[in-house]
Design a protein around this motif. Structure first.
Motif, PDB file in Angstrom:
ATOM      1  N   CYS A  66       6.873  -2.709  -1.288  1.00  0.00           N
ATOM      2  CA  CYS A  66       6.193  -1.480  -1.239  1.00  0.00           C
ATOM      3  C   CYS A  66       6.059  -1.103  -2.887  1.00  0.00           C
ATOM      4  N   GLU A 113       6.275   2.794   2.588  1.00  0.00           N
ATOM      5  CA  GLU A 113       7.539   3.011   3.152  1.00  0.00           C
ATOM      6  C   GLU A 113       7.612   1.785   4.412  1.00  0.00           C
ATOM      7  N   THR A 161       8.626  -0.241   7.182  1.00  0.00           N
ATOM      8  CA  THR A 161       8.864   0.222   8.828  1.00  0.00           C
ATOM      9  C   THR A 161       9.275  -0.830   9.492  1.00  0.00           C
ATOM     10  N   SER A 199       2.030   6.254  -2.092  1.00  0.00           N
ATOM     11  CA  SER A 199       3.229   6.255  -1.313  1.00  0.00           C
ATOM     12  C   SER A 199       3.387   4.912  -0.510  1.00  0.00           C
TER      13      SER A 199
END
Length: 124
Positions: free
Chosen positions: A72, A84, A86, A82
């Motif tokens: 990331c 994230e 998962t 941004s």
């Protein structure tokens, strides 16, 4: 010295769905304005028979997990506001091509969702 072979592939795919805030994917889809990313990392290392096999396997796995951890960060540095993680999966394969050449291959897959930075339209 152990030779390290690394192949990394980043595949970008855009998916759409309603999403109010950053949260885990639902149904494998990213919310509007976000993209889903998948990265596959594979490391293959020959075994040193004079060293502990479990320690060498652990070292290879740690290398893959460090790369996954930084995935990331690389996406944000390259193009996103941004990112994230998962999902993560990994696989360890130990092989013995002949009685002299043992190796360990560790593959890691990381799924991410990212919000790309806005790109200004070029001036005509």
């Amino acid at each position: 010295m152990t030779r390290l072979y690394l192949a990394a592939i980043i595949i970008l795919t855009a998916n759409t769905a309603a999403w109010s805030q950053m949260m885990p994917l639902r149904g494998g889809r990213a919310p509007d304005g976000y993209i889903s990313l998948s990265s596959n990392i594979t490391i293959s290392m020959p075994f040193d028979k004079s060293q502990d096999i479990e320690a060498q396997q652990k070292a290879a796995m740690e290398s893959v997990y460090r790369m996954i951890k930084n995935s990331c960060e690389l996406v944000v540095d390259a193009f996103a506001e941004s990112c994230e993680i998962t999902g993560v999966s990994s696989n360890v394969n130990m092989s013995n091509r002949n009685d002299r050449e043992m190796s360990v291959t560790v593959s890691g897959q990381v799924q991410m969702v990212a919000k790309p930075r806005a790109v200004a339209a070029p001036n005509p």
